[in-house]
Write a protein that holds these residues in place. Structure first.
Motif, PDB file in Angstrom:
ATOM      1  N   LEU A 168       0.700  -1.221  -0.178  1.00 59.18           N
ATOM      2  CA  LEU A 168       0.036  -0.227  -0.010  1.00 59.18           C
ATOM      3  C   LEU A 168       0.788   1.287   0.080  1.00 59.18           C
ATOM      4  O   LEU A 168       0.407   2.267  -0.644  1.00 59.18           O
ATOM      5  N   ARG A 169       1.956   1.071   0.601  1.00 56.61           N
ATOM      6  CA  ARG A 169       2.841   2.473   0.784  1.00 56.61           C
ATOM      7  C   ARG A 169       3.298   2.738  -0.565  1.00 56.61           C
ATOM      8  O   ARG A 169       3.801   3.897  -0.890  1.00 56.61           O
ATOM      9  N   HIS A 170       3.417   1.731  -1.611  1.00 50.61           N
ATOM     10  CA  HIS A 170       3.968   2.123  -3.015  1.00 50.61           C
ATOM     11  C   HIS A 170       2.831   2.184  -3.903  1.00 50.61           C
ATOM     12  O   HIS A 170       2.938   2.335  -5.053  1.00 50.61           O
ATOM     13  N   LEU A 171       1.644   2.270  -3.336  1.00 52.93           N
ATOM     14  CA  LEU A 171       0.436   2.677  -4.310  1.00 52.93           C
ATOM     15  C   LEU A 171       0.060   4.203  -4.018  1.00 52.93           C
ATOM     16  O   LEU A 171      -0.752   4.058  -3.272  1.00 52.93           O
ATOM     17  N   ASP A 172       0.410   4.950  -4.874  1.00 47.96           N
ATOM     18  CA  ASP A 172      -0.115   6.220  -4.684  1.00 47.96           C
ATOM     19  C   ASP A 172      -1.739   6.314  -5.124  1.00 47.96           C
ATOM     20  O   ASP A 172      -2.316   7.183  -4.714  1.00 47.96           O
ATOM     21  N   VAL A 173      -1.977   5.287  -5.880  1.00 48.57           N
ATOM     22  CA  VAL A 173      -3.191   5.399  -6.315  1.00 48.57           C
ATOM     23  C   VAL A 173      -4.300   4.774  -5.317  1.00 48.57           C
ATOM     24  O   VAL A 173      -5.477   5.000  -5.378  1.00 48.57           O
ATOM     25  N   ALA A 174      -3.940   4.215  -4.241  1.00 45.51           N
ATOM     26  CA  ALA A 174      -4.569   3.531  -3.234  1.00 45.51           C
ATOM     27  C   ALA A 174      -5.058   4.600  -2.237  1.00 45.51           C
ATOM     28  O   ALA A 174      -4.511   4.727  -1.022  1.00 45.51           O
ATOM     29  N   ARG A 175      -6.109   5.274  -2.482  1.00 47.82           N
ATOM     30  CA  ARG A 175      -6.634   6.372  -1.561  1.00 47.82           C
ATOM     31  C   ARG A 175      -7.431   5.585  -0.559  1.00 47.82           C
ATOM     32  O   ARG A 175      -8.242   4.745  -0.923  1.00 47.82           O
ATOM     33  N   LEU A 176      -7.109   5.557   0.638  1.00 51.86           N
ATOM     34  CA  LEU A 176      -7.869   5.245   1.940  1.00 51.86           C
ATOM     35  C   LEU A 176      -8.500   5.860   2.627  1.00 51.86           C
ATOM     36  O   LEU A 176      -7.754   7.055   2.951  1.00 51.86           O
TER      37      LEU A 176
END
Length: 264
Positions: A168-176
């Motif tokens: 998740l830390r490498h996924l800028d697209v993963a807005r949570l």
């Protein structure tokens, strides 16, 4: 509840009704808790009915009383998912229903699957909302238990949690939602607040159940975008792919903890 330091609350994760019934029924059949405690913990303030294959309905109390001679080892929870039917007794009506619901309880040669029930009877006095447990006959031969141990499930959950946080830390697209990453990071330790297991469960099973249940609840936040930002299909798919292994590990860990051998 989320771990300390978080500012959000979450509902009970999927499968909690079956997990609660299985845990307390196992302790009851081991002679460690009373029958009334099983009912209190399972139903709370809600009405629970059991529907048999012939469509007759009885109270959960009446239905459970017929299992007074079932061994605690013959009671367990199943938390299956599409593509992962482990713990189920093979093809049949119970397995099909449990897969759809994502949960179920095996009590000897009977399987229970819960469903929400809302009676819209015109007479207000006859209306009720609660849980209906659908009862299914199972093969007479004992259903093989899931071989995953508490130690193995604990290890798998820890590894999945570490890998998911890294992904998740490498996924800028993963807005949570706010607090999500903070909540997951806190759950690397034992800072969990899942429901208590009854008497008979050892410390490691208790810790694993609390941790896995809390993680499963925290994951429910991922399906809600409270940041106000638009999330497109690609972002959603990337986020879900990163979370899926953790959801699987948490589900398997919850079942392993509930079905763990009791300390008698």
């Amino acid at each position: 509840m989320l771990p300390r330091g978080s500012d959000q609350q979450i509902p009970a994760p999927p499968g909690q009704r079956s997990a609660t019934l299985a845990a307390w029924a196992r302790s009851w059949r081991a002679g460690l808790v009373s029958f009334d405690e099983v009912l209190d913990e399972t139903t709370g303030d809600e009405d629970h009915l059991v529907r048999h294959p012939d469509h007759t309905e009885v109270s959960l109390s009446s239905a459970l009383s017929t299992f007074a001679k079932v061994s605690p080892d013959d009671v367990r929870v199943v938390l299956p998912a599409a593509g992962d039917p482990r713990g189920l007794p093979g093809p049949g009506p119970f397995s099909s229903a449990a897969l759809v619901a994502g949960e179920g309880v095996i009590l000897g040669t009977t399987g229970f699957v819960p469903e929400e029930h809302h009676n819209a009877h015109l007479d207000p006095a006859d209306r009720w909302a609660g849980t209906r447990w659908l009862a299914y006959p199972l093969p007479a031969a004992p259903v093989p238990a899931e071989p995953l141990t508490v130690a193995e499930a604990d290890h798998d959950l820890t590894m999945a949690l570490t890998e998911t946080i890294g992904a998740l830390r490498h996924l800028d697209v993963a807005r949570l939602p706010p607090s999500f990453m903070k909540g997951l990071a806190a759950l690397r330790g034992d800072d969990s607040h899942g429901p208590e297991l009854p008497v008979g469960y050892g410390p490691r099973a208790r810790r694993l159940s609390a941790r896995a249940t809390t993680i499963a609840g925290v994951l429910a936040l991922a399906s809600v975008d409270t940041s106000g930002a638009a999330v497109n299909a690609y972002e959603t798919q990337a986020r879900d792919a990163a979370l899926r292994p953790l959801a699987t590990a948490a589900r398997r860990a919850r079942a392993a903890a509930i079905n763990a051998p009791l300390d008698l």
